[in-house]
Design an enzyme around this catalytic site. Sequence first.
Site, mmCIF file in Angstrom:
data_model
loop_
_atom_site.group_PDB
_atom_site.id
_atom_site.type_symbol
_atom_site.label_atom_id
_atom_site.label_comp_id
_atom_site.label_asym_id
_atom_site.label_seq_id
_atom_site.Cartn_x
_atom_site.Cartn_y
_atom_site.Cartn_z
ATOM 1 N N ARG A 1 41.088 23.870 61.081
ATOM 2 C CA ARG A 1 40.380 24.236 59.853
ATOM 3 C C ARG A 1 40.332 25.757 59.780
ATOM 4 O O ARG A 1 40.302 26.434 60.807
ATOM 5 C CB ARG A 1 38.962 23.680 59.847
ATOM 6 C CG ARG A 1 38.844 22.165 59.947
ATOM 7 C CD ARG A 1 37.379 21.740 59.966
ATOM 8 N NE ARG A 1 37.216 20.292 60.015
ATOM 9 C CZ ARG A 1 37.044 19.593 61.135
ATOM 10 N NH1 ARG A 1 36.992 20.236 62.305
ATOM 11 N NH2 ARG A 1 36.892 18.287 61.093
ATOM 12 N N LYS B 1 33.188 21.141 63.599
ATOM 13 C CA LYS B 1 31.975 20.827 62.848
ATOM 14 C C LYS B 1 30.912 20.231 63.763
ATOM 15 O O LYS B 1 31.223 19.534 64.727
ATOM 16 C CB LYS B 1 32.289 19.836 61.718
ATOM 17 C CG LYS B 1 33.100 20.427 60.583
ATOM 18 C CD LYS B 1 33.284 19.407 59.477
ATOM 19 C CE LYS B 1 33.992 20.005 58.280
ATOM 20 N NZ LYS B 1 34.150 19.016 57.187
ATOM 21 N N HIS C 1 43.859 24.480 53.863
ATOM 22 C CA HIS C 1 43.755 23.062 54.197
ATOM 23 C C HIS C 1 45.076 22.327 53.961
ATOM 24 O O HIS C 1 45.339 21.301 54.584
ATOM 25 C CB HIS C 1 42.630 22.416 53.392
ATOM 26 C CG HIS C 1 41.769 21.505 54.210
ATOM 27 N ND1 HIS C 1 41.034 21.935 55.303
ATOM 28 C CD2 HIS C 1 41.547 20.164 54.133
ATOM 29 C CE1 HIS C 1 40.384 20.913 55.835
ATOM 30 N NE2 HIS C 1 40.694 19.829 55.150
ATOM 31 N N ARG D 1 46.865 22.218 57.143
ATOM 32 C CA ARG D 1 46.286 21.191 58.026
ATOM 33 C C ARG D 1 46.775 19.805 57.602
ATOM 34 O O ARG D 1 47.133 18.976 58.445
ATOM 35 C CB ARG D 1 44.765 21.291 57.960
ATOM 36 C CG ARG D 1 43.990 20.271 58.780
ATOM 37 C CD ARG D 1 42.514 20.673 58.749
ATOM 38 N NE ARG D 1 41.589 19.606 59.070
ATOM 39 C CZ ARG D 1 41.162 19.324 60.292
ATOM 40 N NH1 ARG D 1 41.621 20.014 61.324
ATOM 41 N NH2 ARG D 1 40.286 18.354 60.508
ATOM 42 N N HIS E 1 38.340 14.759 63.711
ATOM 43 C CA HIS E 1 37.647 13.852 62.800
ATOM 44 C C HIS E 1 36.741 12.912 63.599
ATOM 45 O O HIS E 1 37.189 12.282 64.561
ATOM 46 C CB HIS E 1 38.643 12.993 62.015
ATOM 47 C CG HIS E 1 39.360 13.733 60.930
ATOM 48 N ND1 HIS E 1 40.539 13.292 60.370
ATOM 49 C CD2 HIS E 1 39.045 14.891 60.290
ATOM 50 C CE1 HIS E 1 40.932 14.146 59.444
ATOM 51 N NE2 HIS E 1 40.039 15.121 59.381
ATOM 52 N N TYR F 1 46.179 10.108 55.857
ATOM 53 C CA TYR F 1 47.499 10.679 56.109
ATOM 54 C C TYR F 1 48.560 9.613 56.308
ATOM 55 O O TYR F 1 49.749 9.878 56.134
ATOM 56 C CB TYR F 1 47.442 11.622 57.316
ATOM 57 C CG TYR F 1 46.535 12.803 57.067
ATOM 58 C CD1 TYR F 1 46.877 13.774 56.132
ATOM 59 C CD2 TYR F 1 45.318 12.928 57.731
ATOM 60 C CE1 TYR F 1 46.032 14.839 55.873
ATOM 61 C CE2 TYR F 1 44.475 13.997 57.486
ATOM 62 C CZ TYR F 1 44.842 14.947 56.555
ATOM 63 O OH TYR F 1 44.002 15.991 56.291
#
Length: 300
Positions: free
Chosen positions: A155, A179, A246, A249, A272, A281
């Site tokens: 990210r 995150k 992004h 990514r 994730h 994806y």
Amino acid sequence: MMGWDLEDFVASVASVSPATADTYCREVKTFVQWLGQDNAKAALVALGPGYVQNKMVRRYLAYLSAKGYARKTVARKASSLRRYFCWAERTGRVCADPTVGASVPLRERRLPRVLRPDELEVLLDKPRPAISNDSIARRQRDDAVIELLYGSGLRVSEVCAMQVEDVDLKRYRLIVHGKGAKQRVVPLSEPAALALEAWLSEGRAEMADPNVVGEAVFVNLRGRLLNTQAVRRLLDRRAKTKTNPHALRHTFATHLLDGGADLRQVQEMLGHSDLGSTQVYTHVSKERLRKVVQDSHPRA
């Protein structure tokens, strides 16, 4: 906004990033301000969340949709309200959660954009003439940033937060602070490792002000910490067509799956927490395969 105890609420969501907590708080404030526009309810608003009813939440979501907000935006606002009222019920500030059963618009499922080979070639291997006058240090920094976004799927916020101690060039790996204060170890591609080595050993010493940035890996042209806006401007200068961090990514993840990588492994590398976030994806990969067949097969 006395009575709503937003400071206590923000303190209770320590597991999320400060930016996410600020978003929760801002969305609740917006809801309260909307309630206060009704003169008949304005006095009650000041008393706190206890008077809020389910129909009020429903009307608010309908109002947002009618005003033309994207479904994704309305869903985010509804999620913030759910988080707040769940906390309010748990702490005895409301008797029942008024968001339960409130209709939340379905999120749009637009497939992420994957960069074309010619777009990647310009970013990674054949820079545009517009940057021919850039200093060597600037080119080294920009090369390293782009290689990390595409080669390791980071990210943009993770790139900006990198510290020198997080980089292990000998073992071709990187500690990433993601995150919710979660850490993960991701592999470095050889081009990314070479670009990082050149930047750290040469360009960074020329551009960085150590008294300001400490051990941060990346800095801006003034020697201060690199931020996400600066990375977007960097890509605007380097890209053949308009793109964003992004998208690199997305391209990283899609190319891994195209090459046969396991979905769980991709999830781990992307950081994730939910496999569903990674599964999008697989749809991108299948769509790309379908297009290849249509464009290439005589019977398509």
